[in-house]
Design a protein around this motif. Structure first.
Motif, PDB file in Angstrom:
ATOM      1  N   VAL A  30       0.856  -1.190   0.000  1.00 44.02           N
ATOM      2  CA  VAL A  30       0.000   0.000   0.000  1.00 44.02           C
ATOM      3  C   VAL A  30       0.894   1.243   0.000  1.00 44.02           C
ATOM      4  N   SER A  31       0.305   2.365  -0.421  1.00 41.17           N
ATOM      5  CA  SER A  31       1.115   3.572  -0.622  1.00 41.17           C
ATOM      6  C   SER A  31       1.733   4.165   0.654  1.00 41.17           C
ATOM      7  N   PRO A  32       1.059   4.150   1.805  1.00 41.21           N
ATOM      8  CA  PRO A  32       1.712   4.731   2.987  1.00 41.21           C
ATOM      9  C   PRO A  32       2.999   3.983   3.356  1.00 41.21           C
ATOM     10  N   ARG A  33       3.968   4.749   3.842  1.00 46.89           N
ATOM     11  CA  ARG A  33       5.288   4.173   4.134  1.00 46.89           C
ATOM     12  C   ARG A  33       5.717   4.507   5.565  1.00 46.89           C
ATOM     13  N   VAL A  34       6.679   3.746   6.025  1.00 49.78           N
ATOM     14  CA  VAL A  34       7.340   4.055   7.290  1.00 49.78           C
ATOM     15  C   VAL A  34       8.757   4.514   6.945  1.00 49.78           C
ATOM     16  N   TYR A  35       9.198   5.597   7.592  1.00 51.42           N
ATOM     17  CA  TYR A  35      10.506   6.190   7.284  1.00 51.42           C
ATOM     18  C   TYR A  35      11.441   6.027   8.474  1.00 51.42           C
ATOM     19  N   VAL A  36      12.705   5.785   8.152  1.00 55.58           N
ATOM     20  CA  VAL A  36      13.711   5.631   9.211  1.00 55.58           C
ATOM     21  C   VAL A  36      14.911   6.508   8.871  1.00 55.58           C
ATOM     22  N   GLU A  37      15.404   7.221   9.882  1.00 57.62           N
ATOM     23  CA  GLU A  37      16.632   8.017   9.713  1.00 57.62           C
ATOM     24  C   GLU A  37      17.647   7.514  10.724  1.00 57.62           C
ATOM     25  N   VAL A  38      18.855   7.279  10.278  1.00 61.87           N
ATOM     26  CA  VAL A  38      19.895   6.829  11.226  1.00 61.87           C
ATOM     27  C   VAL A  38      21.130   7.711  11.112  1.00 61.87           C
ATOM     28  N   GLU A  39      21.792   7.900  12.233  1.00 67.31           N
ATOM     29  CA  GLU A  39      23.086   8.594  12.210  1.00 67.31           C
ATOM     30  C   GLU A  39      23.966   8.036  13.316  1.00 67.31           C
ATOM     31  N   LYS A  40      25.286   8.130  13.100  1.00 73.20           N
ATOM     32  CA  LYS A  40      26.207   7.642  14.127  1.00 73.20           C
ATOM     33  C   LYS A  40      26.269   8.669  15.244  1.00 73.20           C
ATOM     34  N   THR A  41      26.439   8.178  16.460  1.00 72.45           N
ATOM     35  CA  THR A  41      26.547   9.105  17.588  1.00 72.45           C
ATOM     36  C   THR A  41      27.711   8.641  18.471  1.00 72.45           C
ATOM     37  N   SER A  42      28.189   9.539  19.287  1.00 75.25           N
ATOM     38  CA  SER A  42      29.304   9.128  20.160  1.00 75.25           C
ATOM     39  C   SER A  42      28.742   8.446  21.409  1.00 75.25           C
ATOM     40  N   GLY A  43      27.451   8.642  21.643  1.00 78.59           N
ATOM     41  CA  GLY A  43      26.839   8.087  22.859  1.00 78.59           C
ATOM     42  C   GLY A  43      26.220   6.720  22.641  1.00 78.59           C
ATOM     43  N   GLN A  44      25.247   6.422  23.494  1.00 82.74           N
ATOM     44  CA  GLN A  44      24.563   5.123  23.462  1.00 82.74           C
ATOM     45  C   GLN A  44      23.532   5.068  22.335  1.00 82.74           C
ATOM     46  N   PHE A  45      23.134   3.850  21.971  1.00 84.37           N
ATOM     47  CA  PHE A  45      22.062   3.608  21.015  1.00 84.37           C
ATOM     48  C   PHE A  45      20.770   4.275  21.531  1.00 84.37           C
ATOM     49  N   LYS A  46      20.123   5.054  20.671  1.00 86.57           N
ATOM     50  CA  LYS A  46      18.903   5.762  21.093  1.00 86.57           C
ATOM     51  C   LYS A  46      17.863   5.726  19.988  1.00 86.57           C
ATOM     52  N   ILE A  47      16.605   5.525  20.366  1.00 88.27           N
ATOM     53  CA  ILE A  47      15.526   5.525  19.370  1.00 88.27           C
ATOM     54  C   ILE A  47      14.568   6.670  19.663  1.00 88.27           C
ATOM     55  N   ASP A  48      14.229   7.406  18.632  1.00 88.41           N
ATOM     56  CA  ASP A  48      13.230   8.453  18.759  1.00 88.41           C
ATOM     57  C   ASP A  48      12.092   8.080  17.805  1.00 88.41           C
ATOM     58  N   ALA A  49      11.060   7.439  18.336  1.00 92.52           N
ATOM     59  CA  ALA A  49      10.004   6.902  17.469  1.00 92.52           C
ATOM     60  C   ALA A  49       8.638   7.152  18.092  1.00 92.52           C
ATOM     61  N   PRO A  50       8.171   8.415  18.040  1.00 90.89           N
ATOM     62  CA  PRO A  50       6.912   8.740  18.727  1.00 90.89           C
ATOM     63  C   PRO A  50       5.701   7.966  18.200  1.00 90.89           C
ATOM     64  N   GLN A  51       5.736   7.556  16.906  1.00 90.59           N
ATOM     65  CA  GLN A  51       4.550   6.878  16.345  1.00 90.59           C
ATOM     66  C   GLN A  51       4.600   5.355  16.485  1.00 90.59           C
ATOM     67  N   VAL A  52       5.784   4.830  16.853  1.00 90.44           N
ATOM     68  CA  VAL A  52       5.897   3.370  16.935  1.00 90.44           C
ATOM     69  C   VAL A  52       5.627   2.930  18.368  1.00 90.44           C
ATOM     70  N   LYS A  53       4.538   2.157  18.545  1.00 91.34           N
ATOM     71  CA  LYS A  53       4.162   1.735  19.894  1.00 91.34           C
ATOM     72  C   LYS A  53       5.127   0.676  20.412  1.00 91.34           C
ATOM     73  N   ASP A  54       5.470  -0.238  19.513  1.00 86.72           N
ATOM     74  CA  ASP A  54       6.276  -1.375  19.922  1.00 86.72           C
ATOM     75  C   ASP A  54       7.706  -1.212  19.395  1.00 86.72           C
ATOM     76  N   LEU A  55       8.583  -0.760  20.280  1.00 84.21           N
ATOM     77  CA  LEU A  55       9.967  -0.479  19.847  1.00 84.21           C
ATOM     78  C   LEU A  55      10.797  -1.743  19.662  1.00 84.21           C
ATOM     79  N   ARG A  56      10.240  -2.906  20.041  1.00 86.05           N
ATOM     80  CA  ARG A  56      11.033  -4.141  19.990  1.00 86.05           C
ATOM     81  C   ARG A  56      11.509  -4.469  18.580  1.00 86.05           C
ATOM     82  N   PHE A  57      10.694  -4.108  17.575  1.00 85.96           N
ATOM     83  CA  PHE A  57      11.089  -4.434  16.199  1.00 85.96           C
ATOM     84  C   PHE A  57      12.343  -3.655  15.792  1.00 85.96           C
ATOM     85  N   VAL A  58      12.389  -2.366  16.176  1.00 87.96           N
ATOM     86  CA  VAL A  58      13.565  -1.544  15.846  1.00 87.96           C
ATOM     87  C   VAL A  58      14.765  -2.041  16.658  1.00 87.96           C
ATOM     88  N   GLU A  59      14.559  -2.272  17.939  1.00 84.23           N
ATOM     89  CA  GLU A  59      15.668  -2.715  18.814  1.00 84.23           C
ATOM     90  C   GLU A  59      16.246  -4.047  18.326  1.00 84.23           C
TER      91      GLU A  59
END
Ligand code: PMV
Length: 296
Positions: A30-59
């Motif tokens: 279907v036409s709607p999509r999910v978008y992901v942006e990634v960048e390297k950081t000097s700190g810990q792994f962090k997810i900013d996903a206000p619309q994703v209820k279940d973060l387990r898939f990204v983790e």
């Protein structure tokens, strides 16, 4: 450097449930999509996903990717989506695939579609415990796909001019629960369920031909038959049945629930001139019509 990737949602056209047991299904994007942006950081792994209820898939995707390709997980991930996860249009599989693609770009690792599928499917199994992988295949390959359990066959079908009216039943389905519950019932009467799966499988084979031939009358009849078999499996609901019925009464070629059942969406196949009438029939019984393009 900020890297972007995206993946589409999906709709099951034919063969749900049977596909978990080694049979084929047909699914479309279907036409709607999910978008992901990634960048390297000097700190810990962090997810900013206000619309994703279940973060387990990204983790889990990050974990699997970093283990497989031996890269570190010091990354910041942002995700956003064109659609709500409540509709059951495959936001979990889309976010999984988009994350794999974004990470492969970030770390400049060449990765084939088959590798994206395999990694994404592993994530789905690790998080949900069950699933055929059809949704990961659609998010990876796009278009309309004839799919057999675990990606044994992934065949792209050229389908043109298909008009679907999609109705949301108002209830979020719990796919894992429904699949596991059916598994328990199958345990008690395997032969009976196998017979239903065989019939569904035959419908899928016929639909594969009718879809490619743009034979909407036959495809619609096959949808009605498939829905009846899903009712026999005990996965439909009164609301889904009603929505399918009014859609057919309003002139749809056919209609069926789409996905695990127990809620989420139904689909009806229509000619262009019947779209408005079928949409109104669904709205009249308090269904919500979802406007998305299919076969993207
Ligand atoms: O509920 P959905 O849209 O994720 O569809 C589930 C389809 C099943 O065949 C029941 C499960 C699967 O993984 O194939």
């Amino acid at each position: 450097m900020n890297i972007k990737a995206s993946a589409p949602g999906k709709l099951m056209l034919f063969g749900e449930h049977a596909v978990v047991y080694g049979y084929p299904c047909i699914v479309t994007t279907v036409s709607p999509r999910v978008y992901v942006e990634v960048e390297k950081t000097s700190g810990q792994f962090k997810i900013d996903a206000p619309q994703v209820k279940d973060l387990r898939f990204v983790e889990e995707t990050v974990k699997q990717f970093c283990e497989k390709y031996k890269v570190d997980s010091k990354i910041l991930i942002k995700t956003y989506s064109d659609f709500s996860s409540k509709f059951g249009l495959g936001s979990s599989s889309a976010v999984t695939v988009a994350t794999v693609v974004a990470l492969s770009k970030l770390y400049e690792i060449k990765i084939s579609k088959k590798e994206i599928f395999d990694l994404g499917y592993k994530v789905i199994l690790n998080v949900q415990g069950v699933g055929s992988g059809f949704d990961i295949a659609t998010a990876t390959y796009g278009g309309t796909i004839y799919f057999v359990t675990g990606g044994k066959i992934i065949e792209q079908l050229i389908v043109k001019g298909m008009h679907l009216v999609i109705g949301y039943s108002g209830t979020k389905a719990d796919t894992s629960y429904i699949v596991k519950n059916l598994e328990l019932r199958i345990h008690n009467s395997e032969l009976e369920h196998r017979k239903i799966f065989e019939k569904i499988s035959k419908i899928v084979e016929e639909a594969k031909i009718s879809l490619v031939n743009a034979d909407w009358k036959t495809t619609g009849e096959l949808m009605n038959q498939n829905h009846k078999l899903l009712q026999e499996l005990g996965v439909s609901t009164e609301k889904l049945d009603k929505m399918c019925q009014v859609a057919v009464n309003a002139g749809a070629f056919g209609a069926k629930l789409s996905g695990a059942g127990g809620g989420d969406c139904m689909i009806s196949l229509v000619s262009e001139d019947k779209i408005k009438k079928v949409e109104s029939s669904i709205i009249n019984i308090c269904g919500e019509v979802i406007h998305v393009n299919t076969n993207i």
